[in-house]
Scaffold this motif. Structure first.
Motif, PDB file in Angstrom:
ATOM      1  N   ARG A  82       0.841  -1.204   0.000  1.00 31.72           N
ATOM      2  CA  ARG A  82       0.000   0.000   0.000  1.00 31.72           C
ATOM      3  C   ARG A  82       0.880   1.260   0.000  1.00 31.72           C
ATOM      4  O   ARG A  82       0.605   2.226  -0.723  1.00 31.72           O
ATOM      5  CB  ARG A  82      -0.917  -0.008   1.231  1.00 31.72           C
ATOM      6  N   ALA A  83       1.927   1.245   0.800  1.00 30.89           N
ATOM      7  CA  ALA A  83       2.819   2.403   0.854  1.00 30.89           C
ATOM      8  C   ALA A  83       3.488   2.649  -0.492  1.00 30.89           C
ATOM      9  O   ALA A  83       3.647   3.800  -0.927  1.00 30.89           O
ATOM     10  CB  ALA A  83       3.869   2.203   1.944  1.00 30.89           C
ATOM     11  N   ARG A  84       3.883   1.569  -1.160  1.00 31.51           N
ATOM     12  CA  ARG A  84       4.504   1.710  -2.484  1.00 31.51           C
ATOM     13  C   ARG A  84       3.531   2.318  -3.472  1.00 31.51           C
ATOM     14  O   ARG A  84       3.915   3.132  -4.320  1.00 31.51           O
ATOM     15  CB  ARG A  84       4.981   0.346  -2.971  1.00 31.51           C
ATOM     16  N   LEU A  85       2.265   1.926  -3.382  1.00 31.17           N
ATOM     17  CA  LEU A  85       1.266   2.461  -4.302  1.00 31.17           C
ATOM     18  C   LEU A  85       0.959   3.921  -3.992  1.00 31.17           C
ATOM     19  O   LEU A  85       0.901   4.758  -4.902  1.00 31.17           O
ATOM     20  CB  LEU A  85      -0.008   1.616  -4.234  1.00 31.17           C
ATOM     21  N   VAL A  86       0.750   4.226  -2.715  1.00 34.38           N
ATOM     22  CA  VAL A  86       0.396   5.593  -2.320  1.00 34.38           C
ATOM     23  C   VAL A  86       1.441   6.589  -2.802  1.00 34.38           C
ATOM     24  O   VAL A  86       1.122   7.714  -3.206  1.00 34.38           O
ATOM     25  CB  VAL A  86       0.216   5.671  -0.790  1.00 34.38           C
ATOM     26  N   GLU A  87       2.698   6.190  -2.772  1.00 30.82           N
ATOM     27  CA  GLU A  87       3.782   7.069  -3.202  1.00 30.82           C
ATOM     28  C   GLU A  87       3.579   7.585  -4.621  1.00 30.82           C
ATOM     29  O   GLU A  87       3.992   8.705  -4.952  1.00 30.82           O
ATOM     30  CB  GLU A  87       5.114   6.324  -3.103  1.00 30.82           C
ATOM     31  N   HIS A  88       2.920   6.799  -5.462  1.00 29.49           N
ATOM     32  CA  HIS A  88       2.774   7.165  -6.871  1.00 29.49           C
ATOM     33  C   HIS A  88       1.389   7.716  -7.205  1.00 29.49           C
ATOM     34  O   HIS A  88       1.103   7.991  -8.374  1.00 29.49           O
ATOM     35  CB  HIS A  88       3.060   5.938  -7.747  1.00 29.49           C
ATOM     36  N   MET A  89       0.538   7.888  -6.172  1.00 28.30           N
ATOM     37  CA  MET A  89      -0.776   8.487  -6.408  1.00 28.30           C
ATOM     38  C   MET A  89      -0.649  10.001  -6.393  1.00 28.30           C
ATOM     39  O   MET A  89       0.258  10.573  -5.782  1.00 28.30           O
ATOM     40  CB  MET A  89      -1.771   8.033  -5.338  1.00 28.30           C
ATOM     41  N   ALA A  90      -1.592  10.670  -7.065  1.00 26.88           N
ATOM     42  CA  ALA A  90      -1.537  12.123  -7.191  1.00 26.88           C
ATOM     43  C   ALA A  90      -2.505  12.799  -6.214  1.00 26.88           C
ATOM     44  O   ALA A  90      -3.614  12.308  -5.983  1.00 26.88           O
ATOM     45  CB  ALA A  90      -1.884  12.538  -8.623  1.00 26.88           C
ATOM     46  N   GLY A  91      -2.086  13.913  -5.652  1.00 31.46           N
ATOM     47  CA  GLY A  91      -2.964  14.783  -4.875  1.00 31.46           C
ATOM     48  C   GLY A  91      -3.763  14.076  -3.797  1.00 31.46           C
ATOM     49  O   GLY A  91      -3.227  13.302  -2.996  1.00 31.46           O
ATOM     50  N   ASN A  92      -5.080  14.352  -3.802  1.00 32.06           N
ATOM     51  CA  ASN A  92      -5.974  13.776  -2.795  1.00 32.06           C
ATOM     52  C   ASN A  92      -6.095  12.264  -2.915  1.00 32.06           C
ATOM     53  O   ASN A  92      -6.561  11.598  -1.976  1.00 32.06           O
ATOM     54  CB  ASN A  92      -7.355  14.402  -2.897  1.00 32.06           C
ATOM     55  N   MET A 165      -9.800   5.626 -10.030  1.00 30.71           N
ATOM     56  CA  MET A 165      -8.949   6.816 -10.110  1.00 30.71           C
ATOM     57  C   MET A 165      -7.943   6.678 -11.247  1.00 30.71           C
ATOM     58  O   MET A 165      -7.335   5.623 -11.418  1.00 30.71           O
ATOM     59  CB  MET A 165      -8.188   7.017  -8.802  1.00 30.71           C
ATOM     60  N   GLY A 166      -7.792   7.757 -11.996  1.00 30.76           N
ATOM     61  CA  GLY A 166      -6.771   7.792 -13.033  1.00 30.76           C
ATOM     62  C   GLY A 166      -5.597   8.674 -12.660  1.00 30.76           C
ATOM     63  O   GLY A 166      -4.637   8.777 -13.422  1.00 30.76           O
ATOM     64  N   GLY A 167      -5.669   9.334 -11.509  1.00 33.59           N
ATOM     65  CA  GLY A 167      -4.625  10.244 -11.090  1.00 33.59           C
ATOM     66  C   GLY A 167      -3.483   9.547 -10.380  1.00 33.59           C
ATOM     67  O   GLY A 167      -3.447   9.492  -9.144  1.00 33.59           O
ATOM     68  N   PHE A 168      -2.553   9.031 -11.145  1.00 35.25           N
ATOM     69  CA  PHE A 168      -1.369   8.373 -10.596  1.00 35.25           C
ATOM     70  C   PHE A 168      -0.319   8.260 -11.690  1.00 35.25           C
ATOM     71  O   PHE A 168      -0.615   8.424 -12.880  1.00 35.25           O
ATOM     72  CB  PHE A 168      -1.715   6.991 -10.017  1.00 35.25           C
ATOM     73  N   ASP A 169       0.901   7.969 -11.274  1.00 34.05           N
ATOM     74  CA  ASP A 169       2.005   7.785 -12.215  1.00 34.05           C
ATOM     75  C   ASP A 169       1.929   6.361 -12.763  1.00 34.05           C
ATOM     76  O   ASP A 169       2.386   5.415 -12.121  1.00 34.05           O
ATOM     77  CB  ASP A 169       3.332   8.025 -11.499  1.00 34.05           C
ATOM     78  N   ALA A 170       1.332   6.222 -13.935  1.00 35.41           N
ATOM     79  CA  ALA A 170       1.063   4.890 -14.491  1.00 35.41           C
ATOM     80  C   ALA A 170       2.348   4.117 -14.763  1.00 35.41           C
ATOM     81  O   ALA A 170       2.413   2.903 -14.531  1.00 35.41           O
ATOM     82  CB  ALA A 170       0.234   5.011 -15.764  1.00 35.41           C
TER      83      ALA A 170
END
Length: 215
Positions: A82-92, A165-170
């Motif tokens: 989860r931490a690895r994923l959160v790092e690459h999510m955008a904004g809120n 959500m599409g707001g992340f570093d794909a």
């Protein structure tokens, strides 16, 4: 039952239930579409593997190009992942992803054709039919996107709420969760049970006559 047992609101609802052109009950249409909304917050109730298996058992039957099944899903359960994923999510999206009971990363398998022999036994080497990687990637993304739509509807059918959500570093998420380089992440979906704070006010939709033309 007497006339006084039904008030006007009850009667209107009763009549509406039998006036639809749909073959499913209005309650089902409401659950899957009319009253369903994107979820932004969830209760602490867990989302089980059994529920996710039930979801996928619906998704796999949805139509795709040539019956290809390029959708690949990683269910992010451990705190480390989860931490690895959160790092690459955008904004809120960082906070929402950190708080959701379960998060699914959806990706398109560019090498989906390696499984095509199970759909078409006459094609033992489907690579011969899909030699162009760029065209194959386009087909993979189109059909995986269809399957992502089925995924959201199936989540609702399981009584759950989806927050796509599409707001992340794909590219970064693809590297983190699909290190073979053949899977391309394109959607992250928070999953859980609804609370009173789950939804935003309903936004308007275009009507039939604004969208549909007859040729």
């Amino acid at each position: 039952m007497t006339d006084t047992d039904l008030n006007s609101a009850d009667l209107a609802a009763y009549e509406q239930a039998f006036s639809s052109s749909l073959v499913v009950p209005n309650e089902t249409a409401d659950l899957l579409f009319r009253t369903a909304q994107t979820g932004y917050a969830f209760s602490d109730a867990p989302v089980t593997d059994e529920q996710m298996r039930a979801v996928y058992d619906l998704v796999k039957w949805g139509p795709t190009a040539m019956n290809s099944q390029p959708l690949r899903i990683v269910l992010v359960r451990t705190p480390e992942s989860r931490a690895r994923l959160v790092e690459h999510m955008a904004g809120n999206n960082k906070g929402r992803t950190a708080a959701a009971p379960l998060v699914a990363v959806l990706a398109a398998d560019v090498d989906f054709h390696d499984e095509m022999h199970r759909v078409f036994p006459a094609l033992p080497n489907a690579r011969d039919k899909f030699p162009d990687e760029s065209a194959r990637a386009t087909m993979a993304h189109a059909s995986a996107s269809l399957q992502a739509g089925y995924f959201i509807i199936a989540v609702r059918a399981a009584g759950l709420v989806a927050g796509p959500m599409g707001g992340f570093d794909a590219d970064a998420v693809s590297r983190e969760f699909f290190p073979d380089g053949r899977h391309r992440a394109f959607l992250v979906v928070n999953l859980g049970h609804a609370t009173a704070e789950s939804y935003r006010p309903r936004q308007p939709r275009l009507d039939f006559d604004e969208v549909v033309a007859t040729a």
